[in-house]
Design an enzyme around this catalytic site. Structure first.
Site, PDB file in Angstrom:
ATOM      1  CE  LYS A  22     -16.064  -8.125   4.212  1.00 39.41           C
ATOM      2  NZ  LYS A  22     -15.650  -6.775   3.817  1.00 39.41           N
ATOM      3  CG  ASN A  23     -13.189  -8.594   1.580  1.00 37.20           C
ATOM      4  OD1 ASN A  23     -14.268  -8.005   1.711  1.00 37.20           O
ATOM      5  ND2 ASN A  23     -12.169  -8.389   2.388  1.00 37.20           N
ATOM      6  CB  CYS A 118     -13.122   3.743   5.901  1.00 32.74           C
ATOM      7  SG  CYS A 118     -11.834   2.913   6.769  1.00 32.74           S
ATOM      8  NE  ARG A 123     -10.087   1.006   3.144  1.00 32.74           N
ATOM      9  CZ  ARG A 123     -10.959   0.006   3.224  1.00 32.74           C
ATOM     10  NH1 ARG A 123     -11.910   0.027   4.122  1.00 32.74           N
ATOM     11  NH2 ARG A 123     -10.887  -1.001   2.384  1.00 32.74           N
ATOM     12  CG  ASP A 307      -9.047  -7.448   6.151  1.00 34.83           C
ATOM     13  OD1 ASP A 307      -8.883  -6.243   6.428  1.00 34.83           O
ATOM     14  OD2 ASP A 307      -9.457  -7.835   5.042  1.00 34.83           O
ATOM     15  NE  ARG A 399     -19.558  -2.839   6.144  1.00 36.35           N
ATOM     16  CZ  ARG A 399     -18.703  -1.957   5.674  1.00 36.35           C
ATOM     17  NH1 ARG A 399     -18.320  -0.973   6.446  1.00 36.35           N
ATOM     18  NH2 ARG A 399     -18.220  -2.042   4.458  1.00 36.35           N
TER      19      ARG A 399
HETATM   20  N1  EPU Z   1      -4.306   2.406  -1.735  1.00 34.52           N
HETATM   21  C1  EPU Z   1      -3.933   3.592  -2.296  1.00 34.52           C
HETATM   22  N2  EPU Z   1      -4.632   4.028  -3.388  1.00 34.52           N
HETATM   23  C2  EPU Z   1      -5.666   3.319  -3.916  1.00 34.52           C
HETATM   24  C3  EPU Z   1      -6.038   2.096  -3.340  1.00 34.52           C
HETATM   25  C4  EPU Z   1      -5.335   1.652  -2.234  1.00 34.52           C
HETATM   26  O1  EPU Z   1      -3.010   4.256  -1.853  1.00 34.52           O
HETATM   27  O2  EPU Z   1      -6.249   3.772  -4.909  1.00 34.52           O
HETATM   28  C5  EPU Z   1      -3.568   1.901  -0.556  1.00 34.52           C
HETATM   29  C6  EPU Z   1      -4.446   1.811   0.689  1.00 34.52           C
HETATM   30  O3  EPU Z   1      -4.511   3.035   1.372  1.00 34.52           O
HETATM   31  C7  EPU Z   1      -3.780   0.713   1.465  1.00 34.52           C
HETATM   32  C8  EPU Z   1      -3.239  -0.206   0.388  1.00 34.52           C
HETATM   33  O4  EPU Z   1      -3.211   0.553  -0.808  1.00 34.52           O
HETATM   34  O5  EPU Z   1      -2.713   1.219   2.210  1.00 34.52           O
HETATM   35  C9  EPU Z   1      -4.031  -1.463   0.151  1.00 34.52           C
HETATM   36  O6  EPU Z   1      -5.409  -1.171  -0.043  1.00 34.52           O
HETATM   37  P1  EPU Z   1      -6.298  -2.047  -1.001  1.00 34.52           P
HETATM   38  O7  EPU Z   1      -6.678  -1.221  -2.181  1.00 34.52           O
HETATM   39  O8  EPU Z   1      -5.618  -3.342  -1.256  1.00 34.52           O
HETATM   40  O9  EPU Z   1      -7.596  -2.298  -0.137  1.00 34.52           O
HETATM   41  P2  EPU Z   1      -9.082  -2.402  -0.643  1.00 34.52           P
HETATM   42  O10 EPU Z   1      -9.152  -3.061  -1.951  1.00 34.52           O
HETATM   43  O11 EPU Z   1      -9.764  -1.096  -0.466  1.00 34.52           O
HETATM   44  C10 EPU Z   1      -9.473  -4.766   0.380  1.00 34.52           C
HETATM   45  C11 EPU Z   1     -10.435  -5.397   1.336  1.00 34.52           C
HETATM   46  C12 EPU Z   1     -10.149  -4.890   2.741  1.00 34.52           C
HETATM   47  C13 EPU Z   1      -8.711  -5.251   3.100  1.00 34.52           C
HETATM   48  C14 EPU Z   1      -7.745  -4.671   2.053  1.00 34.52           C
HETATM   49  C15 EPU Z   1      -6.311  -5.065   2.276  1.00 34.52           C
HETATM   50  C16 EPU Z   1     -12.386  -5.749  -0.025  1.00 34.52           C
HETATM   51  C17 EPU Z   1     -13.791  -5.381  -0.337  1.00 34.52           C
HETATM   52  N3  EPU Z   1     -11.796  -5.056   0.955  1.00 34.52           N
HETATM   53  O12 EPU Z   1      -9.690  -3.372   0.461  1.00 34.52           O
HETATM   54  O13 EPU Z   1     -11.025  -5.602   3.583  1.00 34.52           O
HETATM   55  O14 EPU Z   1      -8.392  -4.720   4.357  1.00 34.52           O
HETATM   56  O15 EPU Z   1      -8.141  -5.124   0.738  1.00 34.52           O
HETATM   57  O16 EPU Z   1      -6.172  -6.429   2.253  1.00 34.52           O
HETATM   58  O17 EPU Z   1     -11.829  -6.659  -0.610  1.00 34.52           O
HETATM   59  C18 EPU Z   1     -12.308  -5.976   5.527  1.00 34.52           C
HETATM   60  O18 EPU Z   1     -12.788  -6.984   4.991  1.00 34.52           O
HETATM   61  O19 EPU Z   1     -12.456  -5.733   6.757  1.00 34.52           O
HETATM   62  C19 EPU Z   1     -11.539  -5.025   4.737  1.00 34.52           C
HETATM   63  C20 EPU Z   1     -11.330  -3.777   5.113  1.00 34.52           C
END
Ligand code: EPU
Length: 423
Positions: A22-23, A118, A123, A307, A399
């Site tokens: 998915k991701n 969320c 987030r 995850d 999802r």
């Molecule tokens: N963060 C910030 N600022 C930002 C973005 C992220 O401080 O602008 C912090 C977050 O709060 C967190 C860390 O950076 O502590 C990592 O977050 P990341 O941005 O890597 O997460 P994401 O891109 O929003 C993706 C996956 C998530 C998965 C995370 C971590 C997708 C669509 N989602 O989210 O997947 O948990 O990476 O690996 O790729 C799931 O599939 O259940 C899911 C939540």
């Protein structure tokens, strides 16, 4: 709203295949917005987040065609006429924010609803916005929306203080059409980002350092359409392995990306499970497996994935002593804990850790899904629990897992999807 009714306590037995990630698909789909024409993706999982993204794409003017038989998705990006990701889509799925970089880079404008918090806490998306600003975009927040504009994005040096999958994806996509060179340091190296970068290269993007934490991108004036086969889902793979282990089953997992889950299989081995690897197969017989309590702490790839934290917690509920599970990515991702305790688990949370004292058995009960991975942990616990477990509100699970009950049934689980009405 559907629920699962599970009669637990049956060892899973048989072979099961892991579907597309998915991701990875959610990152590759927005990359198609960078070109004009028909892109073909295969192995796209049939999960609700993908359909949310398709709906959002339709809103932008992208024609999409999904083939349910084989997971092929055609995306025609030649008639994009709107540049807005509305609240109704973004509130359902935060990955909608991935359209920001590509729309800005190709059309010079994007309006994307701010995602807000969320289910398990805040987030932020500050890193996405800072990256766009570095590339010369103006960013305003108006009425809950990010309003971004630029005459043309410019190459920039972008260093992320925190490694972020989404911000790296957004910056990477935007940079492919920017003027000049962009350097991204402390870039995420999750397999989903590497597969995105490889897709961009297939589109003609000029990228060095794919798969590393320092990426150099030389911007191009335009990119071609391309094909991508979505990589297998490492989180589905890990979840199914734990399903086999927690039920003391005998399972063969068909999974073509074994090294993506090294961190999970090595913890399973530490807990006493003997795993065998043969080409695309990971197999084990857990008949005599008595899980040992093993601590995990989540971290960025190749560390233990956040995850998989809830699923590991479920496994540890039946382990031999006490394990501590710490989430250092999302410090408050523990909504599954009170529900697991309703099944007889003994878990206490302390800041960003769960302390899990192993119990002899879990007992079926009604439990509530609160988010995607929390729901997966409840299903795992339900499969191991004595008696009947009802996992309510499984739309969270839908999802990100493609009809997981069918895969589990194939392995001999007694699990039924039952439609319910909530008043
Ligand atoms: N963060 C910030 N600022 C930002 C973005 C992220 O401080 O602008 C912090 C977050 O709060 C967190 C860390 O950076 O502590 C990592 O977050 P990341 O941005 O890597 O997460 P994401 O891109 O929003 C993706 C996956 C998530 C998965 C995370 C971590 C997708 C669509 N989602 O989210 O997947 O948990 O990476 O690996 O790729 C799931 O599939 O259940 C899911 C939540």
């Amino acid at each position: 709203m559907d629920k699962f009714v599970i009669n637990g306590g049956r060892p899973l037995n048989g072979r099961v295949e892991v579907g597309g990630a998915k991701n990875a698909a959610l990152a590759i789909m927005p990359a198609c917005l960078l070109n004009s024409g028909v892109n073909k993706l295969s192995n796209v999982p049939e999960v609700n987040d993908i359909f949310t993204m398709i709906k959002l794409f339709k809103q932008l003017g992208v024609d999409g065609q999904y083939d349910y038989d084989n997971g092929n998705l055609l995306l025609d990006t030649s008639h994009i006429s709107r540049f807005e990701a509305p609240y109704e889509h973004v509130k359902k799925m935060r990955a909608s924010v991935y359209v920001l970089g590509p729309l800005l880079a190709r059309f010079g404008k994007a309006k994307v609803s701010l995602p807000g918090g969320c289910a398990w806490g805040p987030r932020p998306i500050n890193l996405h916005l800072e990256a766009m600003k570095k590339m010369g975009a103006s960013i305003d927040i108006e009425g809950g929306y990010i309003v971004a504009n630029t005459s043309k994005l410019k190459g920039a040096r972008i260093h992320f203080d925190v490694s972020s999958v989404g911000a790296t994806g957004n910056a990477l996509m935007a940079a492919t059409l920017a003027d000049g060179e962009t350097k991204i340091s402390n870039a995420a190296i999750e397999p989903e980002i590497t597969s995105l970068a490889q897709f961009l290269v297939n589109m003609g993007a000029c990228i060095e350092g794919v798969g590393t934490s320092t990426i150099h991108i030389q911007g191009k004036n335009e990119l071609n359409t391309a094909f991508a086969r979505v990589i297998p889902d490492r989180i589905e793979a890990g979840t199914l392995l734990i399903a086999g282990a927690i039920t003391k089953g005998k399972v063969e997992l068909v999974y073509g990306a074994e090294n993506h889950i090294d961190s999970v299989v090595s913890k399973l081995e530490d807990s006493g499970l003997n795993l065998f690897y043969n080409n695309d197969l990971i197999s084990f017989d857990a008949n005599d497996y008595e899980a040992q309590s093993i601590d995990v702490s989540t971290s960025i790839y190749p560390g233990f994935p956040t995850d998989m934290q809830a699923q590991w917690t479920a496994l540890m509920t039946l382990a031999d002593s006490t394990a501590t599970v710490t989430d250092s990515i999302y410090i408050d991702r523990f909504k599954h804990v009170p529900e697991l305790n309703r099944l007889g688990a003994n878990i206490e949370t302390n800041r960003n850790s769960a302390v899990i004292r192993g119990v002899k058995k879990l007992t079926g009960a009604k439990v509530m899904s609160t988010d995607l991975r929390a729901s997966a942990s409840l299903v795992l616990a339900g499969l191991a629990a004595e008696g009947t477990t009802e996992v309510l509100r499984i739309y969270h699970l839908d999802r990100g897992y493609q009809r997981i009950e069918e895969k589990l049934k194939k392995l001999g689980a007694e699990i039924e999807r039952v439609p319910t009405k909530e008043f």
